[in-house]
Scaffold this motif. Structure first.
Motif, PDB file in Angstrom:
ATOM      1  N   ASP A   1       0.829  -1.207   0.000  1.00 14.54           N
ATOM      2  CA  ASP A   1       0.000   0.000   0.000  1.00 14.54           C
ATOM      3  C   ASP A   1       0.866   1.260   0.000  1.00 14.54           C
ATOM      4  N   LYS A   2       1.936   1.276   0.781  1.00 15.23           N
ATOM      5  CA  LYS A   2       2.804   2.451   0.863  1.00 15.23           C
ATOM      6  C   LYS A   2       3.651   2.621  -0.394  1.00 15.23           C
ATOM      7  N   LEU A   3       3.761   1.576  -1.197  1.00 18.45           N
ATOM      8  CA  LEU A   3       4.580   1.641  -2.412  1.00 18.45           C
ATOM      9  C   LEU A   3       3.780   2.040  -3.655  1.00 18.45           C
ATOM     10  N   LYS A   4       2.515   2.319  -3.493  1.00 21.58           N
ATOM     11  CA  LYS A   4       1.703   2.698  -4.653  1.00 21.58           C
ATOM     12  C   LYS A   4       2.301   3.921  -5.346  1.00 21.58           C
ATOM     13  N   GLY A   5       2.534   3.785  -6.653  1.00 24.30           N
ATOM     14  CA  GLY A   5       3.099   4.881  -7.428  1.00 24.30           C
ATOM     15  C   GLY A   5       4.606   4.974  -7.360  1.00 24.30           C
ATOM     16  N   ILE A   6       5.260   4.037  -6.677  1.00 24.82           N
ATOM     17  CA  ILE A   6       6.717   4.063  -6.519  1.00 24.82           C
ATOM     18  C   ILE A   6       7.337   2.898  -7.283  1.00 24.82           C
ATOM     19  N   THR A   7       8.410   3.172  -8.003  1.00 27.18           N
ATOM     20  CA  THR A   7       9.136   2.143  -8.741  1.00 27.18           C
ATOM     21  C   THR A   7      10.337   1.669  -7.927  1.00 27.18           C
ATOM     22  N   LEU A   8      10.536   0.384  -7.876  1.00 24.38           N
ATOM     23  CA  LEU A   8      11.706  -0.188  -7.213  1.00 24.38           C
ATOM     24  C   LEU A   8      12.601  -0.884  -8.220  1.00 24.38           C
ATOM     25  N   GLU A   9      13.893  -0.729  -8.057  1.00 28.78           N
ATOM     26  CA  GLU A   9      14.860  -1.444  -8.888  1.00 28.78           C
ATOM     27  C   GLU A   9      15.331  -2.731  -8.215  1.00 28.78           C
ATOM     28  N   LEU A  10      15.176  -2.798  -6.901  1.00 28.93           N
ATOM     29  CA  LEU A  10      15.637  -3.934  -6.103  1.00 28.93           C
ATOM     30  C   LEU A  10      14.466  -4.539  -5.331  1.00 28.93           C
ATOM     31  N   PRO A  11      14.665  -5.676  -4.687  1.00 35.74           N
ATOM     32  CA  PRO A  11      13.547  -6.393  -4.073  1.00 35.74           C
ATOM     33  C   PRO A  11      12.928  -5.716  -2.843  1.00 35.74           C
ATOM     34  N   ILE A  12      11.772  -6.268  -2.457  1.00 40.57           N
ATOM     35  CA  ILE A  12      11.148  -5.986  -1.168  1.00 40.57           C
ATOM     36  C   ILE A  12      11.609  -7.079  -0.217  1.00 40.57           C
ATOM     37  N   VAL A  13      12.224  -6.692   0.894  1.00 38.84           N
ATOM     38  CA  VAL A  13      12.885  -7.647   1.777  1.00 38.84           C
ATOM     39  C   VAL A  13      12.052  -7.907   3.037  1.00 38.84           C
ATOM     40  N   PHE A  14      11.883  -9.176   3.343  1.00 37.39           N
ATOM     41  CA  PHE A  14      11.237  -9.596   4.584  1.00 37.39           C
ATOM     42  C   PHE A  14      12.341  -9.845   5.612  1.00 37.39           C
ATOM     43  N   ASP A  15      12.303  -9.093   6.701  1.00 38.52           N
ATOM     44  CA  ASP A  15      13.366  -9.113   7.705  1.00 38.52           C
ATOM     45  C   ASP A  15      12.801  -9.539   9.063  1.00 38.52           C
ATOM     46  N   PRO A  16      12.570 -10.858   9.270  1.00 32.09           N
ATOM     47  CA  PRO A  16      12.070 -11.321  10.565  1.00 32.09           C
ATOM     48  C   PRO A  16      13.223 -11.420  11.561  1.00 32.09           C
ATOM     49  N   GLU A  17      13.019 -10.912  12.754  1.00 28.11           N
ATOM     50  CA  GLU A  17      14.099 -10.925  13.736  1.00 28.11           C
ATOM     51  C   GLU A  17      13.607 -11.314  15.113  1.00 28.11           C
ATOM     52  N   LEU A  18      14.514 -11.928  15.870  1.00 27.55           N
ATOM     53  CA  LEU A  18      14.310 -12.177  17.286  1.00 27.55           C
ATOM     54  C   LEU A  18      15.134 -11.157  18.065  1.00 27.55           C
ATOM     55  N   ILE A  19      14.694 -10.841  19.257  1.00 33.60           N
ATOM     56  CA  ILE A  19      15.339  -9.800  20.042  1.00 33.60           C
ATOM     57  C   ILE A  19      16.177 -10.424  21.146  1.00 33.60           C
ATOM     58  N   ARG A  20      17.431 -10.026  21.212  1.00 31.55           N
ATOM     59  CA  ARG A  20      18.337 -10.553  22.240  1.00 31.55           C
ATOM     60  C   ARG A  20      18.238  -9.700  23.503  1.00 31.55           C
ATOM     61  N   ASP A  21      18.228 -10.367  24.657  1.00 34.31           N
ATOM     62  CA  ASP A  21      18.272  -9.700  25.961  1.00 34.31           C
ATOM     63  C   ASP A  21      17.082  -8.786  26.223  1.00 34.31           C
ATOM     64  N   SER A  22      15.929  -9.137  25.680  1.00 32.33           N
ATOM     65  CA  SER A  22      14.709  -8.395  25.971  1.00 32.33           C
ATOM     66  C   SER A  22      13.524  -9.297  25.645  1.00 32.33           C
ATOM     67  N   VAL A  23      12.476  -9.188  26.441  1.00 36.67           N
ATOM     68  CA  VAL A  23      11.272  -9.965  26.179  1.00 36.67           C
ATOM     69  C   VAL A  23      10.602  -9.429  24.927  1.00 36.67           C
ATOM     70  N   ALA A  24      10.235 -10.314  24.007  1.00 34.06           N
ATOM     71  CA  ALA A  24       9.621  -9.895  22.750  1.00 34.06           C
ATOM     72  C   ALA A  24       8.517 -10.864  22.353  1.00 34.06           C
ATOM     73  N   ARG A  25       7.622 -10.389  21.523  1.00 39.29           N
ATOM     74  CA  ARG A  25       6.461 -11.174  21.106  1.00 39.29           C
ATOM     75  C   ARG A  25       6.861 -12.382  20.255  1.00 39.29           C
ATOM     76  N   THR A  26       8.057 -12.365  19.679  1.00 39.82           N
ATOM     77  CA  THR A  26       8.519 -13.468  18.829  1.00 39.82           C
ATOM     78  C   THR A  26       9.359 -14.500  19.585  1.00 39.82           C
ATOM     79  N   ASP A  27       9.493 -14.357  20.890  1.00 35.36           N
ATOM     80  CA  ASP A  27      10.391 -15.233  21.645  1.00 35.36           C
ATOM     81  C   ASP A  27      10.065 -16.719  21.496  1.00 35.36           C
ATOM     82  N   ASP A  28       8.787 -17.041  21.420  1.00 33.87           N
ATOM     83  CA  ASP A  28       8.384 -18.452  21.388  1.00 33.87           C
ATOM     84  C   ASP A  28       7.978 -18.931  19.997  1.00 33.87           C
TER      85      ASP A  28
END
Length: 331
Positions: A214-241
């Motif tokens: 939705d935010k890319l409407k009208g915008i041209t990209l030359e390179l990919p859209i990257v999915f960057d899933p991450e876990l958080i070190r030394d802090s409680v996070a929603r992805t921990d489990d």
């Protein structure tokens, strides 16, 4: 006098016990299991706002010509001829994993790779050459993209969105996104985007994909859209489990939605995730943006972009910036 001596001794013992307890508690924090934390964040992201800290003190500073000896030190074969890779994370923790033949391997030759003060060169390979690039978010502030281009950088991955790692997990637009993508394009750089994901299931991964599209409407990209899933070190996070199996499902849903809309998807990864989190057999059709701050990438598997430093100094940007190279093939 005897009472004073006893009291003084008790004070000394108390100080030693207190210091020892403090050291042990902090040591426990440092010894937590390694999660994917090439981009560190603090508690402000609990509210949907993230803050990135960087420290690349272990990066190679002098010029290094890298040889196959480095690779030989990390790989060995067991008695049944199984190949084992030994690799290290940014915190100095070592791991071992079996190298799979069911995942495509790269064919880069590290004898052509040189690094002088964070400036990578790769010359002599008749199949591949490299381009220099950066990745940025609002943490880099206002960027003079013309100076970035003049310094020889040809592409940029710009953060478009991020999800907070708190319980709510609000999805947010990076506040510098439009300034960055317009500035980079105006300066003549090729641009891709990435989303910092904290999706806990497929529905949230789909939500992230739809938000980005939705935010890319009208915008041209030359390179990919990257999915960057991450876990958080030394802090409680929603992805921990969240399991590696679930992260893999989330990644597929995101990438397929991006492909459906005519964009190229890509996955941000590192060696730990390739060994223990992602099912790379299921993900082998998607290009990889690989993060690794060792002298050479430790992965034996195929990747297209390498994020090799998180503390680069780039003209036009205040403070430290992630540095990347793209491996391109000669036509």
């Amino acid at each position: 006098m005897k009472k004073i001596g006893i009291t003084f001794s008790l004070i000394i013992i108390l100080c030693i016990v207190t210091f020892t307890g403090y050291f042990i508690n902090n040591k426990k924090k440092e010894d937590g299991k390694y999660l994917k934390a090439t981009k560190n964040v603090d508690n402000s992201e609990m509210l949907g706002e993230d803050s990135k800290s960087v420290d690349d003190s272990d990066m190679v500073g002098q010029e290094d010509t890298l040889t196959t000896d480095y690779k030989d030190e990390r790989e060995e074969k067991t008695t049944d001829n199984t190949e084992i890779l030994k690799f290290v994370n940014p915190y100095g923790e070592w791991f071992e994993t079996e190298i799979s033949d069911n995942i495509p391997h790269h064919s880069y030759e590290w004898k052509y790779l040189k690094n002088k003060n964070d400036q990578i060169s790769y010359e002599g390979d008749k199949k591949y050459y490299i381009r220099k690039g950066i990745d940025v978010s609002h943490h880099q502030g206002s960027i003079d993209w013309k100076k970035v281009k003049e310094a020889g950088y040809e592409f940029a991955f710009i953060r478009i969105a991020y999800r907070g790692y708190g319980t709510e997990g609000s999805l947010n637009l990076d506040r510098e996104f439009y300034n960055n993508i317009n500035g980079a394009h105006d300066a003549g750089l090729d641009v891709g985007v990435y989303v910092f994901s904290q999706a806990i299931d497929e529905s949230e991964a789909l939500e992230e994909a739809e938000f980005v599209l939705d935010k890319l409407k009208g915008i041209t990209l030359e390179l990919p859209i990257v999915f960057d899933p991450e876990l958080i070190r030394d802090s409680v996070a929603r992805t921990d489990d969240i399991s590696g199996e679930q992260f893999t499902k989330n990644t597929i849903v995101f990438c397929e939605k991006v492909k459906e809309k005519g964009f190229e998807p890509m996955i941000y990864s590192n060696m730990y995730w390739e060994a223990f989190m992602f099912d790379l057999v299921q993900l082998k059709d998607y290009p990889i943006w690989y993060a690794d701050y060792e002298q050479i990438p430790q992965t034996p598997y195929q990747f297209t972009f390498w994020q090799y430093s998180e503390s680069g100094i780039v003209p036009g940007i205040e403070g430290k910036t992630d540095l990347n190279i793209e491996f391109c093939t000669y036509e």
